[in-house]
Motif scaffolding. Structure first.
Motif, PDB file in Angstrom:
ATOM      1  N   GLU A   6      46.454  49.990  26.346  1.00 36.59           N
ATOM      2  CA  GLU A   6      46.503  48.530  26.388  1.00 36.59           C
ATOM      3  C   GLU A   6      45.393  47.948  27.264  1.00 36.59           C
ATOM      4  OE1 GLU A   6      48.740  44.943  25.198  1.00 36.59           O
ATOM      5  OE2 GLU A   6      48.677  47.009  24.513  1.00 36.59           O
ATOM      6  N   GLN A   7      45.148  48.541  28.440  1.00 33.89           N
ATOM      7  CA  GLN A   7      44.129  47.994  29.328  1.00 33.89           C
ATOM      8  C   GLN A   7      42.732  48.202  28.773  1.00 33.89           C
ATOM      9  OE1 GLN A   7      44.714  46.005  32.010  1.00 33.89           O
ATOM     10  NE2 GLN A   7      42.515  45.650  31.828  1.00 33.89           N
ATOM     11  N   THR A   8      42.506  49.335  28.127  1.00 29.37           N
ATOM     12  CA  THR A   8      41.199  49.570  27.510  1.00 29.37           C
ATOM     13  C   THR A   8      40.932  48.540  26.424  1.00 29.37           C
ATOM     14  OG1 THR A   8      41.268  51.939  27.984  1.00 29.37           O
ATOM     15  CG2 THR A   8      39.790  51.229  26.234  1.00 29.37           C
ATOM     16  N   ALA A   9      41.959  48.233  25.627  1.00 29.16           N
ATOM     17  CA  ALA A   9      41.817  47.216  24.594  1.00 29.16           C
ATOM     18  C   ALA A   9      41.493  45.855  25.216  1.00 29.16           C
ATOM     19  CB  ALA A   9      43.090  47.128  23.757  1.00 29.16           C
ATOM     20  N   ARG A  10      42.147  45.547  26.324  1.00 27.94           N
ATOM     21  CA  ARG A  10      41.853  44.278  27.002  1.00 27.94           C
ATOM     22  C   ARG A  10      40.403  44.251  27.489  1.00 27.94           C
ATOM     23  NH1 ARG A  10      46.941  45.303  29.955  1.00 27.94           N
ATOM     24  NH2 ARG A  10      48.627  44.122  28.962  1.00 27.94           N
ATOM     25  N   ASP A  11      39.945  45.354  28.052  1.00 32.20           N
ATOM     26  CA  ASP A  11      38.571  45.415  28.564  1.00 32.20           C
ATOM     27  C   ASP A  11      37.543  45.315  27.440  1.00 32.20           C
ATOM     28  OD1 ASP A  11      39.693  45.718  31.068  1.00 32.20           O
ATOM     29  OD2 ASP A  11      39.409  47.896  31.142  1.00 32.20           O
ATOM     30  N   LEU A  12      37.841  45.951  26.309  1.00 28.62           N
ATOM     31  CA  LEU A  12      36.937  45.857  25.163  1.00 28.62           C
ATOM     32  C   LEU A  12      36.862  44.417  24.651  1.00 28.62           C
ATOM     33  CD1 LEU A  12      37.942  49.127  23.296  1.00 28.62           C
ATOM     34  CD2 LEU A  12      35.646  48.601  24.147  1.00 28.62           C
ATOM     35  N   CYS A  13      38.007  43.754  24.576  1.00 25.55           N
ATOM     36  CA  CYS A  13      38.020  42.356  24.138  1.00 25.55           C
ATOM     37  C   CYS A  13      37.244  41.477  25.114  1.00 25.55           C
ATOM     38  CB  CYS A  13      39.456  41.855  24.015  1.00 25.55           C
ATOM     39  SG  CYS A  13      40.366  42.519  22.606  1.00 25.55           S
ATOM     40  N   ALA A  14      37.452  41.713  26.404  1.00 19.49           N
ATOM     41  CA  ALA A  14      36.745  40.914  27.413  1.00 19.49           C
ATOM     42  C   ALA A  14      35.242  41.130  27.335  1.00 19.49           C
ATOM     43  CB  ALA A  14      37.263  41.262  28.803  1.00 19.49           C
ATOM     44  N   GLY A  15      34.824  42.387  27.144  1.00 20.12           N
ATOM     45  CA  GLY A  15      33.400  42.681  27.036  1.00 20.12           C
ATOM     46  C   GLY A  15      32.780  42.076  25.801  1.00 20.12           C
ATOM     47  N   PHE A  16      33.506  42.158  24.680  1.00 20.36           N
ATOM     48  CA  PHE A  16      33.015  41.575  23.433  1.00 20.36           C
ATOM     49  C   PHE A  16      32.881  40.059  23.566  1.00 20.36           C
ATOM     50  CE2 PHE A  16      34.153  39.367  19.504  1.00 20.36           C
ATOM     51  CZ  PHE A  16      33.172  39.832  18.639  1.00 20.36           C
ATOM     52  N   GLN A  17      33.915  39.410  24.070  1.00 22.98           N
ATOM     53  CA  GLN A  17      33.900  37.950  24.193  1.00 22.98           C
ATOM     54  C   GLN A  17      32.802  37.489  25.149  1.00 22.98           C
ATOM     55  OE1 GLN A  17      37.609  35.332  24.072  1.00 22.98           O
ATOM     56  NE2 GLN A  17      37.228  35.477  26.251  1.00 22.98           N
ATOM     57  N   ARG A  18      32.591  38.229  26.242  1.00 20.05           N
ATOM     58  CA  ARG A  18      31.540  37.870  27.188  1.00 20.05           C
ATOM     59  C   ARG A  18      30.154  38.014  26.541  1.00 20.05           C
ATOM     60  NH1 ARG A  18      31.681  37.823  32.644  1.00 20.05           N
ATOM     61  NH2 ARG A  18      33.719  36.877  32.197  1.00 20.05           N
ATOM     62  N   ALA A  19      29.960  39.064  25.743  1.00 20.97           N
ATOM     63  CA  ALA A  19      28.670  39.258  25.076  1.00 20.97           C
ATOM     64  C   ALA A  19      28.381  38.107  24.112  1.00 20.97           C
ATOM     65  CB  ALA A  19      28.668  40.594  24.333  1.00 20.97           C
ATOM     66  N   VAL A  20      29.384  37.710  23.333  1.00 19.78           N
ATOM     67  CA  VAL A  20      29.215  36.586  22.408  1.00 19.78           C
ATOM     68  C   VAL A  20      28.888  35.308  23.176  1.00 19.78           C
ATOM     69  CG1 VAL A  20      30.415  35.081  20.773  1.00 19.78           C
ATOM     70  CG2 VAL A  20      30.673  37.554  20.590  1.00 19.78           C
ATOM     71  N   SER A  21      29.614  35.071  24.252  1.00 15.58           N
ATOM     72  CA  SER A  21      29.387  33.871  25.061  1.00 15.58           C
ATOM     73  C   SER A  21      27.984  33.865  25.645  1.00 15.58           C
ATOM     74  CB  SER A  21      30.423  33.785  26.179  1.00 15.58           C
ATOM     75  OG  SER A  21      31.727  33.698  25.651  1.00 15.58           O
TER      76      SER A  21
ATOM     77  N   GLU B 116      41.039  36.607  22.300  1.00 12.21           N
ATOM     78  CA  GLU B 116      40.949  35.754  23.489  1.00 12.21           C
ATOM     79  C   GLU B 116      42.115  36.008  24.441  1.00 12.21           C
ATOM     80  OE1 GLU B 116      40.273  31.070  24.742  1.00 12.21           O
ATOM     81  OE2 GLU B 116      40.919  31.542  22.700  1.00 12.21           O
ATOM     82  N   ARG B 117      43.319  36.170  23.910  1.00 14.31           N
ATOM     83  CA  ARG B 117      44.482  36.440  24.765  1.00 14.31           C
ATOM     84  C   ARG B 117      44.317  37.763  25.515  1.00 14.31           C
ATOM     85  NH1 ARG B 117      47.347  34.428  20.254  1.00 14.31           N
ATOM     86  NH2 ARG B 117      47.708  36.565  19.512  1.00 14.31           N
ATOM     87  N   MET B 118      43.869  38.793  24.809  1.00 12.25           N
ATOM     88  CA  MET B 118      43.673  40.102  25.448  1.00 12.25           C
ATOM     89  C   MET B 118      42.563  40.034  26.502  1.00 12.25           C
ATOM     90  SD  MET B 118      45.789  42.407  24.166  1.00 12.25           S
ATOM     91  CE  MET B 118      45.030  44.042  24.213  1.00 12.25           C
ATOM     92  N   ALA B 119      41.516  39.282  26.212  1.00 12.78           N
ATOM     93  CA  ALA B 119      40.360  39.216  27.108  1.00 12.78           C
ATOM     94  C   ALA B 119      40.705  38.593  28.452  1.00 12.78           C
ATOM     95  CB  ALA B 119      39.235  38.432  26.443  1.00 12.78           C
ATOM     96  N   ARG B 120      41.723  37.746  28.500  1.00 12.69           N
ATOM     97  CA  ARG B 120      42.085  37.080  29.754  1.00 12.69           C
ATOM     98  C   ARG B 120      42.466  38.078  30.849  1.00 12.69           C
ATOM     99  NH1 ARG B 120      45.455  33.351  26.369  1.00 12.69           N
ATOM    100  NH2 ARG B 120      44.106  31.605  25.810  1.00 12.69           N
ATOM    101  N   GLU B 121      42.990  39.226  30.462  1.00 15.82           N
ATOM    102  CA  GLU B 121      43.422  40.229  31.433  1.00 15.82           C
ATOM    103  C   GLU B 121      42.516  41.461  31.417  1.00 15.82           C
ATOM    104  OE1 GLU B 121      47.624  41.075  31.196  1.00 15.82           O
ATOM    105  OE2 GLU B 121      48.042  39.076  30.420  1.00 15.82           O
ATOM    106  N   GLY B 122      41.322  41.312  30.841  1.00  9.92           N
ATOM    107  CA  GLY B 122      40.404  42.441  30.755  1.00  9.92           C
ATOM    108  C   GLY B 122      39.241  42.325  31.714  1.00  9.92           C
ATOM    109  N   ASN B 123      38.523  43.455  31.875  1.00  8.24           N
ATOM    110  CA  ASN B 123      37.323  43.519  32.710  1.00  8.24           C
ATOM    111  C   ASN B 123      36.100  43.491  31.795  1.00  8.24           C
ATOM    112  OD1 ASN B 123      35.225  44.085  34.423  1.00  8.24           O
ATOM    113  ND2 ASN B 123      35.891  46.170  34.924  1.00  8.24           N
ATOM    114  N   PRO B 124      35.357  42.394  31.756  1.00  4.15           N
ATOM    115  CA  PRO B 124      34.229  42.280  30.828  1.00  4.15           C
ATOM    116  C   PRO B 124      33.051  43.183  31.174  1.00  4.15           C
ATOM    117  CG  PRO B 124      34.282  40.388  32.276  1.00  4.15           C
ATOM    118  CD  PRO B 124      35.534  41.166  32.554  1.00  4.15           C
ATOM    119  N   LYS B 125      33.067  43.794  32.377  1.00 10.08           N
ATOM    120  CA  LYS B 125      31.941  44.623  32.817  1.00 10.08           C
ATOM    121  C   LYS B 125      32.175  46.122  32.620  1.00 10.08           C
ATOM    122  CE  LYS B 125      30.505  41.254  36.320  1.00 10.08           C
ATOM    123  NZ  LYS B 125      30.227  41.025  37.750  1.00 10.08           N
TER     124      LYS B 125
END
Length: 365
Positions: free
Chosen positions: A235-250, A189-198
């Motif tokens: 680091e940014q790729t990891a953030r984007d992956l977290c954001a994409g994963f979290q958005r898919a679950v949501s 969740e922390r990483m996803a805050r600064e990631g691109n979910p798309k």
């Protein structure tokens, strides 16, 4: 009714004292709710080690109970019962809590209430929001992801469930794959805050099928494949992956929630449309926001207990004990579960067929 609750089903050692409503307008109150996390013990292993968890419970449970009683300002002679998680969970931890509760109850001359850990989550909203039956429950935790119809105390119907990984498990595995610290859910969740979910096109499993069942193993595999293609993962790729994963679950949970609310309205046209979210994953802010939005769209009420009561705690166990005690008192019955055995598996809906199979320990879900 005043009840001491004990919870040791996983990696939180917890004790709480809860007092029920007095029937004259005074609402129930949590007199104490002491929780000791075992994160430090398990961090180096990247997950909960059952034997270490059980030993940690043994080391601190007596002190945690003493703290809860002192904070509540009551003695054992002033409580009406002792309630403890009897399952489901890591069996070593369940044994520690249940046996301790049995000993306290026997020494104090009080009844012992064996509580299903999932029932604690299911009934928490009645403690915090005075919710009436029936209502929908979305249980999202490390080990469980289910939609349940809560029709009364002890009366639960499973409407849908994950057919593989629970959401909390998927979050933890995602974190481990990306080299994030334990516990995995908050780290993602922390990483996803600064990631691109798309940035990454991750799937929304089973949404092309009717019903309320879910699947998260394929989503986890898709994320691993995306990470391998994006090597090296900065680091940014990891953030984007977290954001994409979290958005898919949501998205999956929001879609299934709308379906569940439609089903509820068909079954109970005269009841208020309410869905309660409970379990550790319910602390995730994006998931909460997605569920809240789905409820507004469906004209339903969304209830999420405070974060501290969404994760494992003993207040919910004490409250479930009060609910059961009050029913027994009205019926003139005396409850005492001193003979009950701890259970590693214990589905809330024990009438529906198991989705994931069963064995000598019982149905998995």
């Amino acid at each position: 009714m005043t009840v001491l609750g004990i919870e040791t089903s996983c990696d939180e050692t917890a004790a709480a004292v809860v007092r029920g409503a007095d029937g004259q307008g005074t609402p129930p109150v949590i007199l104490s709710n002491v929780i000791r996390s075992q994160i430090d013990e398990h961090t180096e292993f990247g997950g909960v080690v059952p034997e270490i968890a059980a030993r940690a419970h043994i080391a601190v449970l007596d002190r945690i109970v003493a703290e809860a009683m002192a904070e509540a300002g009551v003695g054992f002679d002033e409580i009406d019962a002792v309630a403890a998680t009897a399952g489901p969970g890591l069996i070593g931890g369940v044994i520690v809590g249940l046996m301790t509760a049995k000993a306290i109850a026997m020494a104090a001359g009080k009844p012992l209430l064996a509580i299903n850990h999932l029932e604690g989550h299911a009934l928490t909203a009645r403690l915090t929001d005075d919710l009436a039956f029936p209502y929908l429950l979305l249980l999202v935790s490390g080990g469980h992801t289910q939609f349940l119809l809560v029709k009364g105390v002890g009366d639960y119907e499973r409407l849908g469930s994950t057919i593989d990984d629970a959401i909390g498990e998927a979050f933890d595995k995602t974190a481990k794959l990306l080299g994030l610290p334990y516990p995995g859910g908050p780290a993602v969740e922390r990483m996803a805050r600064e990631g691109n979910p798309k940035r990454f096109a991750l799937p929304r499993p089973l949404l092309d099928r009717p019903g309320l069942d879910m699947s998260f193993a394929g989503l986890k595999t898709a994320l691993r494949n995306a990470a391998e293609k994006a090597q090296p993962v900065d680091e940014q790729t990891a953030r984007d992956l977290c954001a994409g994963f979290q958005r898919a679950v949501s998205d999956v949970l929001a879609h299934r929630t709308r379906t569940a609310l439609s089903l509820f309205a068909e079954r109970f046209p005269d009841a208020e449309k309410v869905i309660v979210v409970a379990g550790g994953v319910a602390a995730n802010s994006e998931i909460r926001a997605a569920l809240d939005d789905a409820c507004r769209t469906a004209g339903a009420r969304f209830v999420a207990p405070p974060h501290r009561l969404c994760t494992d705690n003993a207040a919910m166990i004490a409250w479930a004990g009060i609910e059961r005690l009050e029913i027994a008192a009205r019926a003139g019955e005396i409850l005492d579960d001193q003979s009950v055995a701890p259970r590693p598996r214990w589905p809330l809906d024990e009438t529906s067929a198991s989705l994931l199979g069963a064995g000598k320990k019982g149905a998995k879900v």
